[in-house]
Write an enzyme that holds these catalytic residues in place. Sequence first.
Site, mmCIF file in Angstrom:
data_model
loop_
_atom_site.group_PDB
_atom_site.id
_atom_site.type_symbol
_atom_site.label_atom_id
_atom_site.label_comp_id
_atom_site.label_asym_id
_atom_site.label_seq_id
_atom_site.Cartn_x
_atom_site.Cartn_y
_atom_site.Cartn_z
ATOM 1 N N ASP A 36 -40.643 12.886 0.502
ATOM 2 C CA ASP A 36 -41.899 12.135 0.356
ATOM 3 C C ASP A 36 -41.667 10.778 -0.309
ATOM 4 O OD1 ASP A 36 -42.401 14.946 0.610
ATOM 5 O OD2 ASP A 36 -44.449 14.635 -0.068
ATOM 6 N N HIS A 47 -44.656 8.415 -0.145
ATOM 7 C CA HIS A 47 -46.042 8.156 -0.530
ATOM 8 C C HIS A 47 -46.303 6.686 -0.870
ATOM 9 C CE1 HIS A 47 -47.822 12.079 -0.234
ATOM 10 N NE2 HIS A 47 -46.807 12.632 -0.901
ATOM 11 N N ASP A 65 -44.723 12.388 4.904
ATOM 12 C CA ASP A 65 -45.477 11.849 3.763
ATOM 13 C C ASP A 65 -44.981 10.464 3.364
ATOM 14 O OD1 ASP A 65 -47.005 14.111 3.846
ATOM 15 O OD2 ASP A 65 -46.757 14.630 1.740
ATOM 16 N N ASP A 69 -50.123 7.308 1.656
ATOM 17 C CA ASP A 69 -51.124 7.797 0.691
ATOM 18 C C ASP A 69 -50.620 7.709 -0.748
ATOM 19 O OD1 ASP A 69 -53.225 8.294 2.407
ATOM 20 O OD2 ASP A 69 -52.636 10.362 2.788
ATOM 21 N N ARG A 70 -51.588 7.477 -1.620
ATOM 22 C CA ARG A 70 -51.419 7.410 -3.072
ATOM 23 C C ARG A 70 -50.710 6.145 -3.534
ATOM 24 N NH1 ARG A 70 -50.680 13.440 -2.866
ATOM 25 N NH2 ARG A 70 -52.601 14.324 -3.712
ATOM 26 N N ASN A 78 -47.790 16.424 6.011
ATOM 27 C CA ASN A 78 -49.205 16.778 5.997
ATOM 28 C C ASN A 78 -50.110 15.573 5.746
ATOM 29 O OD1 ASN A 78 -48.119 16.977 3.205
ATOM 30 N ND2 ASN A 78 -50.214 17.521 2.659
ATOM 31 N N HIS A 79 -49.562 14.465 5.218
ATOM 32 C CA HIS A 79 -50.373 13.267 5.001
ATOM 33 C C HIS A 79 -50.403 12.350 6.222
ATOM 34 C CE1 HIS A 79 -51.696 13.244 0.717
ATOM 35 N NE2 HIS A 79 -50.796 14.214 0.670
ATOM 36 N N HIS A 110 -41.223 19.375 6.928
ATOM 37 C CA HIS A 110 -41.917 18.896 5.743
ATOM 38 C C HIS A 110 -42.348 20.013 4.790
ATOM 39 C CE1 HIS A 110 -44.170 16.191 3.196
ATOM 40 N NE2 HIS A 110 -45.185 17.046 3.246
ATOM 41 N N ARG A 160 -53.042 25.564 -2.121
ATOM 42 C CA ARG A 160 -53.372 24.391 -1.299
ATOM 43 C C ARG A 160 -54.557 24.637 -0.372
ATOM 44 N NH1 ARG A 160 -49.303 20.497 -1.579
ATOM 45 N NH2 ARG A 160 -47.254 21.238 -2.249
ATOM 46 N N HIS A 203 -42.647 17.942 0.372
ATOM 47 C CA HIS A 203 -44.009 18.426 0.149
ATOM 48 C C HIS A 203 -44.401 18.673 -1.298
ATOM 49 C CE1 HIS A 203 -47.774 19.964 1.602
ATOM 50 N NE2 HIS A 203 -47.524 21.246 1.392
#
Length: 361
Positions: free
Chosen positions: A95, A97, A124, A127-128, A156-157, A209, A275, A302
């Site tokens: 990730d 991000h 991923d 995001d963030r 998943n993002h 992932h 989750r 993840h």
Amino acid sequence: HLTINDKKSQAHDKGSGPISMDSMYDLASHYFDLLNPEEKKTRGTVFKKKKRHPTMLHPKYVLTILAEYLKVLRDVPNVVRVSTAVSQSVTIVGDLHGQLRDLQLIFEQNSMPSSTNPYVFNGDLVDRGTHSLEVCIILFGLAVADPTCVRINRGNHEDYSVCDTYGFTDEIFTKYPGKMGIEIAELFAEVFAFLPIATVIDDSVLVIHGGLGRYDLEYLNGIARHHFKTLQGVPEELWEGEDYGSIKHDEWQALMDALWSDPQACSGMEPNYKRGAGATWGPDFTEKWLDNEGLTELIRSHECVEFGYEMHHNNRVMTLFSASCYYDGESNWGAYARLNSTTKDKDTDEVVNKSSVTLHQ
């Protein structure tokens, strides 16, 4: 300058596709320099001169990179098979991000992607963080220039519904307001849906992932993944275990498991209550699943872990997370793994993977 080749021009540097490797190296260097203002250099007109965002890539180039990468992805299977016979190694990144600084550190330590220094990014990207757009444009552009040097799994993002909640959609519209932002966001959603789900390296190591679940690789490879632009924002029927029109619950569930699941210390498998998506699975499931597929190891991402990586299930599962200092007030390390070409043990004839993990912060 970002070189876009058309019918009237040919590439004059590395790469023969619509986008050249040298151009993408230059673009990555530009974005990394933004993190180090003292190293800024004179920029070309490819960057949009606008008071609010003076260093934005012009939207036509963003759209070109996305469109060209979508063309590449349409010919890529759900489960990608990669060999290190030529390159002798491959680097796995977890990730990010939207943390451009971590991508810069990885490339500085491990060198830029090339056909002899390939990378697999395990989802991923977005995001963030505040530079999801730049991270994607660099990696997508490199994958267009040379699809063997950068491969990207879906996380998943990479899901427009998740992006609406966790910041990437807002980032797009902040940097490209109005109609152009809508066009870019829609094309990103299309690209995300076409990202492959897993990569198998040297028929030995699975990179995915989330993790294992209620699927095998043959089943996973047969799913029409582009039908699932979102896994979260789906009709209630799928959550309740029913099919919805042409969308099969079992296919949706397999993708949820692949992208949302986590390992657990105890045996067995159960729903991922933490989750609210995917599953949690134990060491017994890992052993049986990997053995059935003829694989030795799973590298998944993840989850943020303190030192950037963590081993599970008798060292057959590695969690790899590359975004350092991910949570406010916490100082986790980021990590990436370099997997060398597989060899066979002289005495047992078993496949041996030699890998190293590098930390950064």
